[in-house]
Design an enzyme around this catalytic site. Structure first.
Site, PDB file in Angstrom:
ATOM      1  N   ASP A 417     -22.211  69.311   8.084  1.00 45.03           N
ATOM      2  CA  ASP A 417     -21.821  68.203   7.218  1.00 45.03           C
ATOM      3  C   ASP A 417     -22.065  66.910   7.984  1.00 45.03           C
ATOM      4  O   ASP A 417     -21.356  66.586   8.935  1.00 45.03           O
ATOM      5  CB  ASP A 417     -20.342  68.350   6.849  1.00 45.03           C
ATOM      6  CG  ASP A 417     -19.817  67.187   6.003  1.00 45.03           C
ATOM      7  OD1 ASP A 417     -20.596  66.254   5.719  1.00 45.03           O
ATOM      8  OD2 ASP A 417     -18.625  67.207   5.644  1.00 45.03           O
ATOM      9  N   GLN A 420     -20.531  61.756   7.885  1.00 43.56           N
ATOM     10  CA  GLN A 420     -20.029  60.698   8.746  1.00 43.56           C
ATOM     11  C   GLN A 420     -20.922  60.432   9.953  1.00 43.56           C
ATOM     12  O   GLN A 420     -20.586  59.607  10.803  1.00 43.56           O
ATOM     13  CB  GLN A 420     -18.617  61.057   9.232  1.00 43.56           C
ATOM     14  CG  GLN A 420     -17.581  61.144   8.141  1.00 43.56           C
ATOM     15  CD  GLN A 420     -17.286  59.806   7.488  1.00 43.56           C
ATOM     16  OE1 GLN A 420     -17.478  58.750   8.096  1.00 43.56           O
ATOM     17  NE2 GLN A 420     -16.816  59.835   6.250  1.00 43.56           N
ATOM     18  N   LYS A 443     -22.364  56.608   2.260  1.00 43.99           N
ATOM     19  CA  LYS A 443     -21.854  56.453   3.632  1.00 43.99           C
ATOM     20  C   LYS A 443     -22.895  55.816   4.550  1.00 43.99           C
ATOM     21  O   LYS A 443     -22.597  55.508   5.706  1.00 43.99           O
ATOM     22  CB  LYS A 443     -21.456  57.824   4.203  1.00 43.99           C
ATOM     23  CG  LYS A 443     -20.457  58.613   3.374  1.00 43.99           C
ATOM     24  CD  LYS A 443     -19.083  57.976   3.343  1.00 43.99           C
ATOM     25  CE  LYS A 443     -18.153  58.733   2.411  1.00 43.99           C
ATOM     26  NZ  LYS A 443     -17.319  59.712   3.066  1.00 43.99           N
TER      27      LYS A 443
END
Length: 626
Positions: A417, A420, A443
C-alpha cells in the site's frame, strides 16, 4: 545574488506549462554571478545572498538521547530550533501570531532560535535563494548532524568552512544553466560525492528536464512551490491557511487545476471506441496518463497500470479477483499492525468468505515492524502479505523490499500500500519486486476519485476481472463473453477520465520539482517539527521510528484530541484528530485517537512555529474550555 527577471515571454503559459526562456543572461549578469560566487569563498568577502544559516541544530550533550521519530536527530536539553521563514522572503502574508507573551509563547531556548529577520527560507539552513548551494562549502546542517556550540554560526555571519565544493561538475552545470547552455555531467549515482544528492540528475541525460524547468527549480525553492498552490492564499478565521492535513489529502497545484479545465474545455469525450477527434484527444490524454504513472512508479509497462477510484478500491479489486481465485480455507494472509482499515477490512471479508485466517505483524514501542516476528508468521500456508510502505497514523517507513523478499521465499505474493509513500519518496515497484502496488491520486497532489493498481503482467493476465460491462469486453453473445487483455479487462464502464489526466499532470509537476529534493526538504522539516513538539510540556509523540515520513502524531495531557484540533483551527491550522482509520495501531499504544499534523513540501518552518505556539498556549492552560 540577483537573478535576472524573466521577460513576458519567459512567464508560465496560461495552461500551466513552462515555455523555454526567450533570452540569455547578459555578460554583466554572468560577471555578477561569478563575482558573488568568488566573494563567498573563505577570505573572499562573503555576499549577503550567500550568508551562512543563522541557526544550527542543537548541540549534542553527554545526556542527549536519540530523538524519537527522526533518525539521527539528537535531542538533549531544549535547544535552538531551525529558523523560520522570513516574512520578507515568503511572498505571502506572515502568520499573524502576535507577540509571544511568556505564558503563551515557546520556551526561551526555542524562541531564541526564531529571530525577527532572517535570510533563511527553509529547514536545515536552506537560504532564500534557490542557488544556496553555490555559497556553501560543505553540506548544510540537517537532522543527521548536531554541531558543537563552537561550530554553530552566529547570526548574519559566514562560517569559514574548508574550501570544498559540492562537485565541480555540478557547479559548472548550474552556471551553464544560468547562461542558457545546457551541458550534461557524467553519470553519477544520487548522493554520491556530496551532500547535495538532488543536484545531480536522477535520470539519464537523454531524459533530463527541459531547460525552463531546471531554471525554475534548480534545487528546491519552497517559495516558488507555494506560489503554485492557489489554496495556500486562503484565510481561515482571518488567519492564513496552514495545511497540515496532507496525509488525508494534498492540495492541488495550478498546473493540475488548469489541466482539468483544459480537458473539459477542449477534450471531453468517452474513450477508445469512437472515431471522432475529441475521442482521439481524450484517449491520448487518458492513456498518456497511464504511461506517466508507469514511469513514475517504475513499472515495466503501462499495461501493468489499472485505474480505479483510489487505494481502497484498489485493494478491494485485488481481494475480490486474485484473492478469491487463490486464497482458500486454511490459507493465511499476513498484514501488519500499522495498516489503514482499507488494508484490513477487504482481507477480513475474504477470510470470512473462504475460511482463510488473518495474521498481523506486531510493532515495537517506536512503531517499527518486528521483522523477526514476521518471519515466524510466514509458513507454507501463507498466500499473501499485504503491508503499507508508510503508516498514515505514525509515519513509520517500513522495509518493504525485505518484507516482499521474505514473502516470496515463503511462496506468497505481496501487496504494498503506497498511498502515503508516493508523494514523499522515490518508488520503484520492480526494485521492491511487489506483485501488487496501490496508491491514491489525491495523496500525490492529483484530484480525488482516481487511484492505481499496479500488478505484474503475468499475474494480471491470470486474474479474472472484477466488474462486467462496457470497455472491458472484446465480444459478447448470450452464451459467453470474451474479455479484453490487461489492463482494460479491469476497467469496466466509463472510467474517471478527466481525473486520470489530472493525475498525469500532478506526476509531471512532482517530477519537475524532483522527488529527491522533496524527500530531503520534508525530512528536514519533520526534524524541525519534531524538535519543536518535544519542547511542549505534556505532549507525547506517538510513533518514533528511526525512519519516518512527514507525520507527527501526538496527544497532549489534559486535552481531548478534538479540543486540540479545534484550537488549531481557530488559528487557521488544519490538522487531523481522531483514529485516522487505523484503530489497531493506536490501540497498540493505548489510545483511541491522536492529533496528526502531516507535512508536505509546500509547508514551512514558519508554519510549524505557528503550530508550536498554539500547543504551548494550550499546555499552559490558556486553551479551549475542557
Amino acid at each position: 545574488m540577483t537573478i535576472p527577471t524573466p521577460t513576458a515571454s519567459q512567464t508560465p503559459a496560461a495552461g500551466g506549462g513552462i515555455p523555454e526562456f526567450a533570452g540569455l543572461p547578459d555578460t554583466a549578469v554572468l560577471e555578477q554571478l561569478a563575482g558573488e560566487f568568488f566573494r563567498s569563498l573563505p577570505g573572499g568577502g562573503a555576499s549577503p545572498a550567500f550568508a551562512a544559516p543563522a541557526f544550527a541544530a542543537p548541540p549534542a550533550t553527554p545526556s542527549s538521547t536519540p530523538s524519537p521519530g527522526v533518525s539521527g536527530l539528537t535531542i538533549g536539553e531544549p535547544g535552538p530550533a531551525l529558523q523560520p521563514l522570513a516574512a520578507a522572503n515568503t511572498g505571502q502574508a506572515p502568520v499573524e501570531s502576535g507577540p509571544a507573551a511568556p505564558e503563551f509563547g515557546v520556551p526561551e531556548a526555542y524562541a531564541a532560535a526564531l529571530p525577527l529577520s532572517s535570510p533563511i527560507s527553509g529547514p536545515s539552513g536552506v537560504p532564500a535563494s534557490p542557488y544556496y548551494f553555490l555559497g556553501e562549502a560543505t553540506a548544510l546542517p540537517s537532522a543527521h548532524t548536531a554541531p558543537t556550540a563552537a561550530s554553530r554560526p552566529a547570526e548574519n555571519h559566514v562560517v569559514a568552512h574548508p574550501f570544498e565544493l559540492p562537485g565541480d561538475v555540478a557547479l559548472r552545470r548550474v552556471l551553464n544553466e544560468l547562461a542558457g547552455e545546457r551541458t550534461q555531467p557524467a553519470a553519477q549515482a544520487p548522493g554520491a560525492g556530496s551532500g547535495y544528492y538532488f543536484i545531480e540528475p536522477a535520470v539519464p541525460a537523454a531524459a533530463a528536464l527541459p531547460k525552463a524547468d531546471a531554471m525554475r527549480f534548480p534545487a528546491f525553492d519552497v517559495n516558488a512551490v507555494r506560489r503554485d498552490f492557489p489554496i495556500l492564499a486562503e484565510r481561515v478565521h482571518g488567519k492564513p491557511l496552514i495545511w497540515f492535513d496532507n496525509a488525508a489529502t494534498t492540495q492541488k497545484p495550478q498546473a493540475v487545476i488548469d489541466r482539468l479545465a483544459q480537458f473539459y474545455a477542449h477534450e471531453n469525450s468517452n474513450i477508445h471506441r469512437a472515431a471522432h477527434e475529441l475521442a482521439a484527444r481524450a484517449t491520448d490524454a487518458y492513456e498518456g496518463a497511464r504511461s506517466k504513472v508507469a514511469r513514475f512508479i517504475g513499472a515495466a509497462s503501462p499495461d501493468e497500470v489499472i485505474f480505479v477510484r483510489g487505494a481502497t478500491e484498489a485493494i478491494n479489486l485485488v481481494a475480490k479477483t486474485w484473492g478469491r481465485q487463490n486464497i482458500g480455507e486454511g490459507d493465511e494472509i499476513i498484514v501488519s499492525l500499522l495498516e489503514h482499515h482499507a488494508n484490513i477490512v477487504p482481507w477480513q471479508q475474504l477470510a470470512a468468505e473462504t475460511g482463510a485466517k488473518i495474521r498481523a505483524i506486531p510493532v515495537d514501542d517506536k512503531g517499527q515492524l518486528l521483522l523477526g516476528e514476521y518471519q515466524r508468521l510466514l509458513n507454507d500456508r501463507t498466500k499473501l502479505v499485504a503491508v503499507t510502505q508508510v503508516s498514515n497514523a505514525l509515519g513509520t517507513v517500513t522495509p518493504v523490499a525485505e518484507i516482499v523478499e521474505l514473502a516470496h521465499r515463503a511462496g506468497a505474493k505481496a501487496l504494498v500500500d503506497g498511498a502515503q509513500s508516493v508523494s514523499h519518496m522515490r518508488v520503484n515497484v520492480q526494485a521492491i519486486d511487489a506483485d501488487f502496488f496501490v496508491f491514491s491520486g489525491h495523496k500525490v497532489f492529483a484530484p480525488t476519485g482516481i487511484g492505481v493498481v499496479y500488478g505484474k503482467r503475468d499475474i494480471l493476465e491470470a486474474t479474472p476481472p472484477w466488474q462486467g460491462g462496457g470497455n472491458m469486453i472484446a465480444d459478447v453473445t448470450f452464451e459467453r463473453t470474451l474479455y479484453q487483455g490487461v489492463p482494460n479487462k479491469f476497467e469496466a464502464g466509463t472510467g474517471n477520465i478527466a481525473d486520470a489526466v489530472g493525475l498525469g499532470a500532478a506526476i509531471d509537476y512532482v517530477e519537475r520539482v524532483g522527488i529527491e529534493a522533496i524527500a530531503r526538504y520534508e525530512h528536514d522539516l519533520l526534524a524541525y517539527a519534531t524538535q519543536g513538539l518535544l519542547t511542549v510540556p505534556g505532549l507525547r509523540l506517538i510513533g518514533t521510528a528511526d525512519h519516518k515520513a512527514s507525520v507527527a502524531s501526538f496527544v497532549l495531557d489534559g486535552y481531548r484530541t478534538e479540543d486540540v484540533g479545534r484550537a488549531l483551527n481557530e488559528e487557521g491550522i488544519a490538522v487531523r484528530s481522531g483514529h485516522h482509520c487505523a484503530q489497531p495501531i493506536l490501540r497498540r499504544f493505548g489510545l483511541e485517537a491522536t492529533v496528526r499534523p502531516s507535512l508536505a513540501f509546500y509547508n514551512t518552518c514558519e508554519e510549524v512555529d505557528a503550530l508550536i505556539r498554539v500547543l504551548h498556549r494550550l499546555a499552559r492552560g490558556k486553551g479551549v474550555v475542557r
